[in-house]
Scaffold this motif. Structure first.
Motif, PDB file in Angstrom:
ATOM      1  N   GLY A 179      56.604  53.018  49.707  1.00  0.00           N
ATOM      2  CA  GLY A 179      55.318  52.489  50.131  1.00  0.00           C
ATOM      3  C   GLY A 179      54.261  52.663  49.062  1.00  0.00           C
ATOM      4  O   GLY A 179      54.476  53.332  48.051  1.00  0.00           O
ATOM      5  N   GLY A 180      53.116  52.052  49.294  1.00  0.00           N
ATOM      6  CA  GLY A 180      52.024  52.174  48.339  1.00  0.00           C
ATOM      7  C   GLY A 180      51.013  51.069  48.501  1.00  0.00           C
ATOM      8  O   GLY A 180      51.018  50.337  49.494  1.00  0.00           O
ATOM      9  N   LEU A 181      50.157  50.943  47.499  1.00  0.00           N
ATOM     10  CA  LEU A 181      49.111  49.926  47.485  1.00  0.00           C
ATOM     11  C   LEU A 181      49.573  48.735  46.658  1.00  0.00           C
ATOM     12  O   LEU A 181      50.060  48.911  45.523  1.00  0.00           O
ATOM     13  CB  LEU A 181      47.838  50.501  46.878  1.00  0.00           C
ATOM     14  CG  LEU A 181      46.667  49.540  46.658  1.00  0.00           C
ATOM     15  CD1 LEU A 181      46.167  48.986  47.983  1.00  0.00           C
ATOM     16  CD2 LEU A 181      45.549  50.241  45.891  1.00  0.00           C
ATOM     17  N   VAL A 182      49.443  47.551  47.209  1.00  0.00           N
ATOM     18  CA  VAL A 182      49.845  46.333  46.501  1.00  0.00           C
ATOM     19  C   VAL A 182      48.821  45.254  46.781  1.00  0.00           C
ATOM     20  O   VAL A 182      48.218  45.227  47.864  1.00  0.00           O
ATOM     21  CB  VAL A 182      51.261  45.899  46.931  1.00  0.00           C
ATOM     22  CG1 VAL A 182      51.313  45.562  48.415  1.00  0.00           C
ATOM     23  CG2 VAL A 182      51.773  44.750  46.096  1.00  0.00           C
ATOM     24  N   GLN A 183      48.622  44.366  45.828  1.00  0.00           N
ATOM     25  CA  GLN A 183      47.683  43.273  46.017  1.00  0.00           C
ATOM     26  C   GLN A 183      48.302  42.172  46.874  1.00  0.00           C
ATOM     27  O   GLN A 183      49.535  42.026  46.902  1.00  0.00           O
ATOM     28  CB  GLN A 183      47.279  42.703  44.662  1.00  0.00           C
ATOM     29  CG  GLN A 183      46.434  43.655  43.829  1.00  0.00           C
ATOM     30  CD  GLN A 183      45.923  42.993  42.569  1.00  0.00           C
ATOM     31  OE1 GLN A 183      46.441  41.962  42.135  1.00  0.00           O
ATOM     32  NE2 GLN A 183      44.899  43.588  41.963  1.00  0.00           N
ATOM     33  N   PRO A 184      47.475  41.397  47.537  1.00  0.00           N
ATOM     34  CA  PRO A 184      48.004  40.247  48.295  1.00  0.00           C
ATOM     35  C   PRO A 184      48.860  39.354  47.397  1.00  0.00           C
ATOM     36  O   PRO A 184      48.491  39.080  46.251  1.00  0.00           O
ATOM     37  CB  PRO A 184      46.743  39.536  48.772  1.00  0.00           C
ATOM     38  CG  PRO A 184      45.721  40.623  48.874  1.00  0.00           C
ATOM     39  CD  PRO A 184      46.020  41.547  47.720  1.00  0.00           C
TER      40      PRO A 184
ATOM     41  N   ASN B 288      58.110  40.441  50.248  1.00  0.00           N
ATOM     42  CA  ASN B 288      57.506  39.543  49.273  1.00  0.00           C
ATOM     43  C   ASN B 288      56.302  38.831  49.882  1.00  0.00           C
ATOM     44  O   ASN B 288      56.136  38.791  51.099  1.00  0.00           O
ATOM     45  CB  ASN B 288      58.532  38.511  48.800  1.00  0.00           C
ATOM     46  CG  ASN B 288      59.718  39.133  48.116  1.00  0.00           C
ATOM     47  OD1 ASN B 288      59.601  40.166  47.444  1.00  0.00           O
ATOM     48  ND2 ASN B 288      60.886  38.531  48.282  1.00  0.00           N
ATOM     49  N   SER B 289      55.485  38.271  49.014  1.00  0.00           N
ATOM     50  CA  SER B 289      54.301  37.519  49.456  1.00  0.00           C
ATOM     51  C   SER B 289      53.498  38.299  50.490  1.00  0.00           C
ATOM     52  O   SER B 289      53.140  37.781  51.550  1.00  0.00           O
ATOM     53  CB  SER B 289      54.737  36.168  50.040  1.00  0.00           C
ATOM     54  OG  SER B 289      55.466  35.423  49.094  1.00  0.00           O
ATOM     55  N   LEU B 290      53.238  39.535  50.169  1.00  0.00           N
ATOM     56  CA  LEU B 290      52.573  40.410  51.128  1.00  0.00           C
ATOM     57  C   LEU B 290      51.151  39.954  51.424  1.00  0.00           C
ATOM     58  O   LEU B 290      50.450  39.425  50.549  1.00  0.00           O
ATOM     59  CB  LEU B 290      52.578  41.847  50.611  1.00  0.00           C
ATOM     60  CG  LEU B 290      53.932  42.550  50.759  1.00  0.00           C
ATOM     61  CD1 LEU B 290      54.023  43.771  49.864  1.00  0.00           C
ATOM     62  CD2 LEU B 290      54.170  42.934  52.210  1.00  0.00           C
ATOM     63  N   LYS B 291      50.756  40.181  52.665  1.00  0.00           N
ATOM     64  CA  LYS B 291      49.437  39.785  53.153  1.00  0.00           C
ATOM     65  C   LYS B 291      48.696  41.025  53.652  1.00  0.00           C
ATOM     66  O   LYS B 291      49.329  42.017  54.034  1.00  0.00           O
ATOM     67  CB  LYS B 291      49.587  38.802  54.305  1.00  0.00           C
ATOM     68  CG  LYS B 291      50.415  37.569  53.981  1.00  0.00           C
ATOM     69  CD  LYS B 291      50.622  36.716  55.220  1.00  0.00           C
ATOM     70  CE  LYS B 291      51.472  35.490  54.908  1.00  0.00           C
ATOM     71  NZ  LYS B 291      51.687  34.658  56.125  1.00  0.00           N
ATOM     72  N   PRO B 292      47.390  40.974  53.689  1.00  0.00           N
ATOM     73  CA  PRO B 292      46.639  42.135  54.212  1.00  0.00           C
ATOM     74  C   PRO B 292      47.089  42.544  55.608  1.00  0.00           C
ATOM     75  O   PRO B 292      47.089  43.745  55.935  1.00  0.00           O
ATOM     76  CB  PRO B 292      45.200  41.629  54.208  1.00  0.00           C
ATOM     77  CG  PRO B 292      45.155  40.645  53.091  1.00  0.00           C
ATOM     78  CD  PRO B 292      46.495  39.953  53.130  1.00  0.00           C
ATOM     79  N   GLU B 293      47.503  41.592  56.413  1.00  0.00           N
ATOM     80  CA  GLU B 293      47.941  41.929  57.775  1.00  0.00           C
ATOM     81  C   GLU B 293      49.293  42.634  57.806  1.00  0.00           C
ATOM     82  O   GLU B 293      49.739  43.076  58.874  1.00  0.00           O
ATOM     83  CB  GLU B 293      47.980  40.676  58.662  1.00  0.00           C
ATOM     84  CG  GLU B 293      48.760  39.517  58.079  1.00  0.00           C
ATOM     85  CD  GLU B 293      47.857  38.505  57.387  1.00  0.00           C
ATOM     86  OE1 GLU B 293      46.921  38.931  56.660  1.00  0.00           O
ATOM     87  OE2 GLU B 293      48.097  37.292  57.575  1.00  0.00           O
TER      88      GLU B 293
END
Length: 124
Positions: free
Chosen positions: A9-14, A83-88
């Motif tokens: 886990g971690g922080l990733v941009q949209p 993939n294609s991660l979203k804020p939600e």
């Protein structure tokens, strides 16, 4: 003692990607179904995806095409490629598994175990 440990886990941009891992350790006889769940702030825990010992998969309808679940039975590890991660998609992601352990009388019983969770934050 049998346990599940998530990582990745971690922080990733949209629009970015992450790969989560869930490793089962201990005296394991076999592992049946494994699954990933997530819980966003203020929401109930929900199923993300599951996979049987034979590799049959099931996904939440809203996540099909972006997330891929897989497992390596040789090392008792499950993965979630996101993939294609979203804020939600921001949530704590938990792994779950039905793990067989052999008792002292040689019988096998199955335990449902949860990992401690790994936080995924999708934000710019």
């Amino acid at each position: 003692q049998v346990q599940l440990v998530e990582s990745g886990g971690g922080l990733v941009q949209p629009g970015g990607s992450l790969r989560l891992s869930c490793a089962a350790s201990g005296s394991i006889f076999s592992i049946k179904r494994m699954g990933w769940y997530r819980q966003a702030p203020g929401k109930e825990r929900e199923l993300v995806a599951s996979i049987t010992g034979g590799g049959n998969t099931n996904y939440a309808d809203s996540l099909k095409g972006r997330f891929t679940i897989s497992r390596d039975n040789a090392i008792n590890t499950m993965y979630l490629q996101m993939n294609s991660l979203k804020p939600e998609d921001t949530a704590v992601y938990y792994c779950n598994a039905e793990i067989g352990v052999r008792d002292s009388d040689a019988t096998v019983r199955y335990l449902e175990l949860w990992g401690q969770g790994t936080l995924v934050t999708v934000s710019s």
